[in-house]
Design an enzyme around this catalytic site. Structure first.
Site, PDB file in Angstrom:
ATOM      1  NE  ARG A 487      14.566  -3.549   4.121  1.00 55.57           N
ATOM      2  CZ  ARG A 487      14.040  -2.525   3.444  1.00 55.57           C
ATOM      3  NH1 ARG A 487      14.799  -1.793   2.645  1.00 55.57           N
ATOM      4  NH2 ARG A 487      12.764  -2.235   3.577  1.00 55.57           N
ATOM      5  CD  GLU A 489      11.605  -4.438   6.423  1.00 57.43           C
ATOM      6  OE1 GLU A 489      12.643  -3.806   6.225  1.00 57.43           O
ATOM      7  OE2 GLU A 489      10.510  -3.890   6.648  1.00 57.43           O
ATOM      8  CD  GLU A 761      12.560   0.147   0.664  1.00 55.71           C
ATOM      9  OE1 GLU A 761      13.774  -0.151   0.596  1.00 55.71           O
ATOM     10  OE2 GLU A 761      11.900   0.060   1.702  1.00 55.71           O
TER      11      GLU A 761
HETATM   12  C1  BGC Z   1       9.082  -2.138   4.258  1.00 60.74           C
HETATM   13  C2  BGC Z   1       7.897  -1.717   3.466  1.00 60.74           C
HETATM   14  C3  BGC Z   1       6.783  -1.445   4.351  1.00 60.74           C
HETATM   15  C4  BGC Z   1       7.210  -0.345   5.253  1.00 60.74           C
HETATM   16  C5  BGC Z   1       6.180   0.156   6.177  1.00 60.74           C
HETATM   17  C6  BGC Z   1       9.440  -1.062   5.215  1.00 60.74           C
HETATM   18  O1  BGC Z   1      10.506  -1.395   6.000  1.00 60.74           O
HETATM   19  O2  BGC Z   1      10.131  -2.517   3.473  1.00 60.74           O
HETATM   20  O3  BGC Z   1       7.827  -1.933   2.213  1.00 60.74           O
HETATM   21  O4  BGC Z   1       5.549  -1.295   3.770  1.00 60.74           O
HETATM   22  O5  BGC Z   1       8.364  -0.671   5.972  1.00 60.74           O
HETATM   23  O6  BGC Z   1       6.051   1.427   5.917  1.00 60.74           O
END
Ligand code: BGC
Length: 882
Positions: A487, A489, A761
């Site tokens: 995604r 990120e 996740e």
């Molecule tokens: C991520 C995580 C990260 C978290 C922070 C998310 O968007 O994918 O794995 O640690 O944000 O809480």
């Protein structure tokens, strides 16, 4: 065979031949796997005193190194010895160079031989080398970029024709870019790395790569061609469509140093004599994919004999920025496993979808042929909907789509250059003619780390879990440890990395990978000592300081020290570790860290309909206090290793106060914690927050809680890595196995049962009814929960490092069978060599085979006996009643 077959004469002859062979061709011991700074024949060593490692091989039991001898020179045969050292000790890992000062950009050759404790001497090892990096003053090249503003989305091509007057003896190219580069010489790609120069905290430092390019060059005319991409530097990265985080101009810096056979030298550099034009890549970025128009290919542009037309414009030179140029300290990103397309099918919606059977990170190599202008799109998805349709909503705004426009000639092979995708399925649109399985191959692309661990048991679901963990690692170790690969990120989330680091070190050699990334942790640490949520930090300066995330600064250096025996990591990170602990102290009042934003036990269990109030909410400041203690504890550990006695004293006093404050704030006199959750008890016990006399009852409360949820876990990112460890430590191995083998949600095996091929996740990325969790945070490739891998290697297979002798110099092999497993087997390639532990249980007998590498020792503890067997190197068999 007839037992008397070997008559005594023949036997004597055999013994003679054997002894002769030993003397003439080999010794009883040898050395192998030579590395410098964790890397095989590295090309850009910046350290003034690089560290040498080797492994000792011996078939003789109880072998240790008694002494070593290292020889170093500057020619492949080391005719002239520049440094030689003989040292009587057993150090074989990260031995410091301490000879005369090394010159920059110089190749040094070295070899080692060792003596063992049985009086054997090895032969000299094969000669290996390392090359020193460039000093700032060695750079003669200029940064170059397209003239004017670099506003085009298309990838610029940069070229230079050079004339080498004589025969080449050696040629080394030093290359880096702002953005990404793909270089070629006379039409052939330089090296096999992708996404070079890699992602670092670019404002602080940019890596350059070093290539031996002698074979590509010849006397006379040669052509250097380089293509640039946006990458992390200029492209979209972070949230909210953020672009150009590090800069708005893609640029190239390259220096080619040639030595001719007559000893004369020539240096070719990037400068304003280079020309640039745009090529076939119309747009490429990490999240969205790449658009490639084959009609815009410029035939032969990077090869000899090409005539530049008026589209080729002079480049402009750019000033050096404040950022340091550093050699690479980790592995490059390269191609790995290939996957054939398994199935091509039409979804209910009518989409043409291809299944590769594995959620992976990389891309699809597509063969296609068709009329000029035909546009083929490849979209990528991790999962299909319940109905069987292609699902991309969880990618948020990331397009993950590669587009190829055909030029209408012979069949072409397409693949992206400056983008990667996370997927199991692809959707193909616009393919001309019939799409066949053999037209598509998926390739996994990740940092080139050696596989170090293997793990399997008699339970196929557990084996699939191990598979998923290791694929979660491969997909998210793409130059930096990311949360997810698909995604919009794909960031270096610190919490995820600290949770998974130990597991990662079992599966693969991550020493170089984390050495590189920890430099970014230090570089992006804020002046006040706080540590960002993501590293490299592409969020704001305020996005920092969350408990369990920022603690990456103490946790990962310590994990690497324990796993690889690398004291240098502690030395270079010590300042950062200390700054982090001091930062927390500056935030704490009366030793209580109860301020600021914290993610808490991220993604803990929450029932859909929580009328009963069963969500496993753990007070965030309670969590913060336990990580305050943990980080302080790790700082003390590091101070002890480094002999910083004042700090040991100072932080021990602090630690006692942190724990006292924790108890006062969070625990009733009877030992009940204010949050009655698994994570609360797990963290309190794992980090020794409670008085000794109240620990057993706390563990019992934890067990009670697990039972109350019908043998289900309820932990999130912070509690999960330690959950089973705590249960095992306090004698509740059975409960740990119940959790591990639980097949219904929430559990590790629930996703496995749902067909996962990576770690998700969320515990319920796909819910029991087949629908998805909320689309804006539902990655199917997120390694954090895979942190159970550490417990699996340590407890099921029983392979444990011993902190007092890190890097598996001493090993504890203590398998703890359970969960109806009848066998388990694991191996781990440590810095000393391979450790193996494999066991079976049959007919009430527990049988264990172990292998301990030379120059290491092990303590074996058989289940249920508590009895310790101390052994040296070699292979051994043990049995006990079970
Ligand atoms: C991520 C995580 C990260 C978290 C922070 C998310 O968007 O994918 O794995 O640690 O944000 O809480």
């Amino acid at each position: 065979m007839n037992k008397n077959f070997l008559t005594s004469g023949k036997l004597t002859l055999l013994i003679f031949l054997f002894l002769f062979t030993m003397n003439a061709f080999g010794q009883k011991i040898s050395v192998k796997d030579l590395t410098v700074e964790h890397l095989v024949n590295p090309f850009s060593i910046d350290r003034p005193n690089p560290r040498f490692s080797w492994k000792m091989i011996s078939d003789i039991k109880n072998t240790k190194q008694r002494s070593y001898e290292i020889k170093l020179g500057n020619s492949p045969k080391i005719e002239k010895v520049l440094w030689k050292t003989t040292v009587d000790n057993d150090q074989s890992v990260l031995v410091n160079y301490n000879g005369p000062q090394l010159s920059s950009k110089t190749k040094y050759y070295w070899q080692v031989r060792v003596k063992d404790n049985h009086g054997n001497t090895s032969a000299w090892s094969p000669v290996q080398y390392f090359q020193t990096g460039l000093k700032p003053e060695d750079w003669q090249a200029k940064w170059i970029a397209v003239a004017g503003k670099d506003t085009s989305l298309a990838s610029p091509l940069l070229r230079k024709e050079i004339n080498l007057k004589k025969q080449v003896r050696s040629a080394t190219a030093y290359i880096t870019a702002k953005g990404l580069y793909e270089a070629s010489i006379n039409g052939s790609r330089v090296g096999n790395a992708y996404f070079a120069p890699g992602w670092t905290s670019y404002k602080d430092h940019i890596q350059y790569q070093v290539y031996d390019v002698k074979e590509s060059l010849k006397k006379g005319v040669n052509v250097i061609g380089v293509m640039l991409g946006d990458g992390w530097y200029k492209g979209r990265i972070g949230f909210g469509h953020q672009k150009q985080f590090y800069g708005d101009t893609r640029a190239l810096l390259m220096q080619l140093e040639v030595e001719y056979t007559d000893g004369s030298k020539e240096t070719i550099v990037t400068d304003n004599s280079w020309k640039t034009s745009y090529g076939p890549i119309l747009a490429a970025n990490i999240y969205d994919g790449e658009t490639y128009d084959a009609r815009l290919e410029i035939q032969g542009w990077n090869n000899i004999g090409f005539k530049e037309n008026t589209n080729w414009k002079p480049v402009q030179e750019m000033a050096f920025g404040p950022e340091k140029l550093v050699g690479m300290s980790g592995p490059q990103v390269t191609k790995h496993e290939e996957f054939k397309a398994l199935k091509i099918f039409k979804t209910p919606k009518g989409e043409t979808v291809v299944d590769f059977g594995q959620n992976l990170v990389g891309w699809v190599m597509l063969k296609a042929k068709g009329p000029a202008g035909t546009r083929i799109s490849i979209s990528h998805a991790e999962v299909l909907t319940k109905e069987g349709n292609f699902y991309t909503t969880n990618l948020r705004t990331a397009k993950q789509q590669n587009n190829y426009i055909l030029k209408g000639e012979a069949e072409q092979l397409f693949e992206p250059h400056f983008s990667f995708q996370g997927f199991r399925y692809v959707k193909i649109d616009g393919y001309p003619g019939e799409l066949r399985l053999e037209n598509l191959t998926a390739v996994a692309v990740y940092s080139d780390m050696k596989t170090s661990g293997k793990f399997s048991t008699s339970n196929p679901l557990l084996n699939q879990l191990q598979h998923n963990i290791s694929w979660g690692q491969k997909g998210n170790f793409v130059d930096v440890p990311t949360d997810c690969p698909q995604r919009d990120e794909r960031l270096g989330w610190t919490g995820d990395a600290q949770a998974f680091a130990l597991t990662a070190a079992y599966n693969m050699d991550v020493s170089g990978f984390f050495t590189k990334w920890l430099k970014d942790v230090s570089a992006d640490q804020l002046p006040n000592g706080s540590v960002p949520f993501v590293v490299p930090n592409v969020l704001t300066q305020n996005d920092a300081g969350s408990a369990g995330w920022a603690d990456v600064a103490t946790i990962v250096p310590w994990d690497m020290y324990v796993s690889y025996g690398d004291q240098g990591i502690l030395e270079s990170q010590y300042n950062s570790m200390k700054k982090w602990v001091d930062y927390i102290s500056s935030m704490a009042k009366n030793n209580l860290w109860n301020t600021g934003f914290h993610f808490g036990d991220w993604l803990f269990y929450r029932p859909n309909d929580d009328n009963d109030g069963r969500a496993a909410v753990t007070d965030k400041y309670m969590i913060a206090q336990t990580f305050y203690a943990h980080s302080t504890h790790l700082l003390i550990n590091a101070a002890e290793v480094l002999g910083k006695t004042d700090d040991v004293k100072k932080y021990n006093a602090l630690l006692a106060q942190i724990k006292a404050a924790y108890i006062k704030e969070n625990m009733t006199p009877n030992g009940k914690l204010i949050s009655n959750t698994q994570t609360a008890y797990v963290l309190a016990l794992q980090f020794d927050m409670l008085p000794e006399n109240l620990r057993a009852q706390a563990a019992q409360r934890l067990v009670g809680n697990v039972k109350d949820y019908g043998n289900h876990l309820t932990t999130g990112f912070l509690g999960t890595p330690y959950l089973c460890h705590v249960l095992s430590r306090f004698g509740h191995e059975d409960v740990a196995y119940d959790l591990l083998l639980q097949e219904s949600y929430p559990s590790w095996l629930y996703p496995v049962k749902m067909g996962a091929t990576t770690i998700w996740e969320r515990w319920d990325g796909i819910k029991q009814d087949g629908t998805f969790q909320t689309a804006d945070m539902n990655s199917f490739n997120h390694y954090a929960y895979g942190a159970i891998g550490d417990w699996m290697y340590k407890n099921i297979a029983g392979i444990n490092p011993v902190v007092a002798k890190p890097g598996y110099k001493a090993i504890l092999i203590a398998p703890r069978p359970g969960g109806k497993l009848t066998s388990a087997s694991a191996e781990l390639e440590t810095v000393y060599g391979k450790v193996k532990s494999s066991w079976t249980i049959a007919d009430g007998i527990f049988k264990l085979n172990v292998t301990v590498p030379a120059n290491a020792t092990a303590t074996i503890v058989l289940p249920g006996t508590g009895k310790k067997n101390e052994i040296g190197s070699g292979s051994y068999h043990f049995e006990s009643k079970y």
